[in-house]
Design an enzyme around this catalytic site. Structure first.
Site, PDB file in Angstrom:
ATOM      1  N   ARG A  86       0.829  -1.205   0.000  1.00 24.04           N
ATOM      2  CA  ARG A  86       0.000   0.000   0.000  1.00 24.04           C
ATOM      3  C   ARG A  86       0.866   1.258   0.000  1.00 24.04           C
ATOM      4  O   ARG A  86       0.496   2.271  -0.585  1.00 24.04           O
ATOM      5  CB  ARG A  86      -0.918  -0.005   1.233  1.00 24.04           C
ATOM      6  CG  ARG A  86      -1.788   1.220   1.433  1.00 24.04           C
ATOM      7  CD  ARG A  86      -2.906   1.342   0.430  1.00 24.04           C
ATOM      8  NE  ARG A  86      -3.682   0.132   0.294  1.00 24.04           N
ATOM      9  CZ  ARG A  86      -4.751   0.021  -0.506  1.00 24.04           C
ATOM     10  NH1 ARG A  86      -5.159   1.048  -1.232  1.00 24.04           N
ATOM     11  NH2 ARG A  86      -5.398  -1.130  -0.601  1.00 24.04           N
ATOM     12  N   HIS A 323      -5.150  -3.812   4.835  1.00 23.44           N
ATOM     13  CA  HIS A 323      -5.135  -2.732   3.852  1.00 23.44           C
ATOM     14  C   HIS A 323      -3.710  -2.296   3.556  1.00 23.44           C
ATOM     15  O   HIS A 323      -3.380  -1.935   2.421  1.00 23.44           O
ATOM     16  CB  HIS A 323      -5.963  -1.553   4.365  1.00 23.44           C
ATOM     17  CG  HIS A 323      -6.350  -0.569   3.308  1.00 23.44           C
ATOM     18  ND1 HIS A 323      -5.748   0.656   3.165  1.00 23.44           N
ATOM     19  CD2 HIS A 323      -7.294  -0.637   2.328  1.00 23.44           C
ATOM     20  CE1 HIS A 323      -6.309   1.305   2.158  1.00 23.44           C
ATOM     21  NE2 HIS A 323      -7.246   0.555   1.631  1.00 23.44           N
ATOM     22  N   CYS A 324      -2.850  -2.353   4.554  1.00 25.29           N
ATOM     23  CA  CYS A 324      -1.467  -1.889   4.411  1.00 25.29           C
ATOM     24  C   CYS A 324      -0.630  -2.764   3.480  1.00 25.29           C
ATOM     25  O   CYS A 324       0.345  -2.283   2.899  1.00 25.29           O
ATOM     26  CB  CYS A 324      -0.783  -1.843   5.770  1.00 25.29           C
ATOM     27  SG  CYS A 324      -1.656  -0.878   7.016  1.00 25.29           S
ATOM     28  N   ILE A 325      -0.972  -4.045   3.345  1.00 23.76           N
ATOM     29  CA  ILE A 325      -0.149  -4.940   2.521  1.00 23.76           C
ATOM     30  C   ILE A 325      -0.754  -5.180   1.143  1.00 23.76           C
ATOM     31  O   ILE A 325      -0.240  -5.991   0.373  1.00 23.76           O
ATOM     32  CB  ILE A 325       0.129  -6.273   3.234  1.00 23.76           C
ATOM     33  CG1 ILE A 325      -1.143  -7.108   3.399  1.00 23.76           C
ATOM     34  CG2 ILE A 325       0.807  -6.032   4.571  1.00 23.76           C
ATOM     35  CD1 ILE A 325      -0.875  -8.538   3.874  1.00 23.76           C
TER      36      ILE A 325
END
Length: 338
Positions: A86, A323-325
């Protein structure tokens, strides 16, 4: 060229990820490394039930990634420092071409290790945005703004959420004014309204945090509606956080898990950090009594989508969530919006 970042709820061509292969994300022990690989692979397989997944893999980890992911995920080889796609990847946008059809673009933010953090390395990760744009066949949209995908959330209709401690971070954009940041977000994302939150969650300001990414704080499932992380327990420092949203917005609370602390202090476990896919939502769970409640709230916020929970505790222990990955690539349809 006039660009627009589509909402995450709009159709995707695929989701991009990066495979953990070194550094603190992989961990210090064999058990840590196995946990990281298992978690990244579980998220990839969950997303692959809804849409194609393309995984960038460091050459040193190619064999391990092939073994864990099999044929469910397409692998693309490139040197990596870390695995938070992300943030290291591009932000995809769409815009009309000369014939009036949609064209895929990719905003290549400057990446400097979340504000040049002492532990971060970004020699390779700083180049990932350009590489992914090339593989996606997207027009590169260069930007001088130091930014990460986790630091923005759009509704696809002209509004973006940001936090003052990210885009105005002296370690990221020294000397930039709020007006300059807003101008660059309008140019690259096609937004008209920039909604500034004062800060992120408390844990996110510690050693491996991002200094306030919005994607664990709030997101917009539809224009005029916002899902917000709420800490109902006054013993946790995030209980004091209050966010201002435009008048008339519908604000829906996603109550934090009941667990308040781990061995390092107050946790930042958040159900806001989910990925919307084609026909589904891949959500963070924490083996917590509030998991079921959060999944119900998400199902109501995204009607018609199947909500799937994945244990995100190993991700948050490393500084992020689902969501971050992940990073969605919008589907581009001829003759109209994607």
């Amino acid at each position: 060229m006039s660009w627009r970042m589509p909402a995450e709820t709009e159709p995707h061509a695929c989701t991009w990820m990066a495979w953990p292969s070194s550094g603190y994300t992989l961990g210090e022990t064999d058990a840590d490394a196995e946990e990281a690989r298992d978690t990244w692979a579980t998220v990839a397989r969950a997303v692959a039930h809804f849409e194609p997944v393309r995984m960038v893999v460091d050459p040193s980890a190619l064999a391990v990634a092939r073994d864990r992911l099999g044929s469910d995920v397409e692998l693309l080889e490139a040197p990596l420092d870390d695995a938070w796609m992300r943030d290291i990847g591009p932000t995809f946008v769409v815009g009309p071409d000369d014939l009036g059809s949609d064209r895929l673009g990719a905003v290549d933010w400057v990446f400097n290790g979340w504000g040049a953090q002492a532990w971060a390395r970004w020699e390779h990760d700083a180049l990932v945005g350009r590489l992914v744009a090339q593989w996606a066949g997207a027009t590169l949209v260069p930007s001088e703004l130091v930014n990460e995908g986790g630091g923005i959330h759009v509704d696809g209709a002209g509004t973006v959420l940001v936090t003052s401690t990210v885009q105005l971070d002296p370690g990221r954009n020294p000397g930039w004014t709020r007006e300059q940041v807003e101008s660059e977000l309008r140019r690259t994302l096609g937004v008209g309204e920039v909604v500034w939150l004062e800060r992120g969650l408390t844990r996110d300001y510690e050693e491996f945090g991002t200094r306030g990414h919005v994607d664990i704080v709030a997101t917009m499932p539809a224009p005029g509606t916002v899902l917000v992380h709420e800490q109902p327990d006054e013993r946790h420092p995030d209980h004091a956080l209050r966010h201002r949203f435009p008048e008339g917005w519908t604000v829906i609370a996603l109550r934090a898990p009941e667990r308040l602390v781990d061995e390092h202090g107050p946790v930042d476990h958040s159900y806001v950090n989910h990925l919307v896919c084609n026909g589904g939502v891949v959500a963070c769970t924490f083996d917590d009594p509030r998991d079921a409640e959060a999944l119900e709230v998400l199902a109501a916020a995204y009607p018609g989508r199947r909500v799937v929970g994945v244990d995100a505790r190993p991700l948050f222990a490393r500084g992020g969530g689902i969501h971050c990955i992940t990073q969605q690539q919008p589907a581009v349809a001829s003759g109209g919006r994607s």
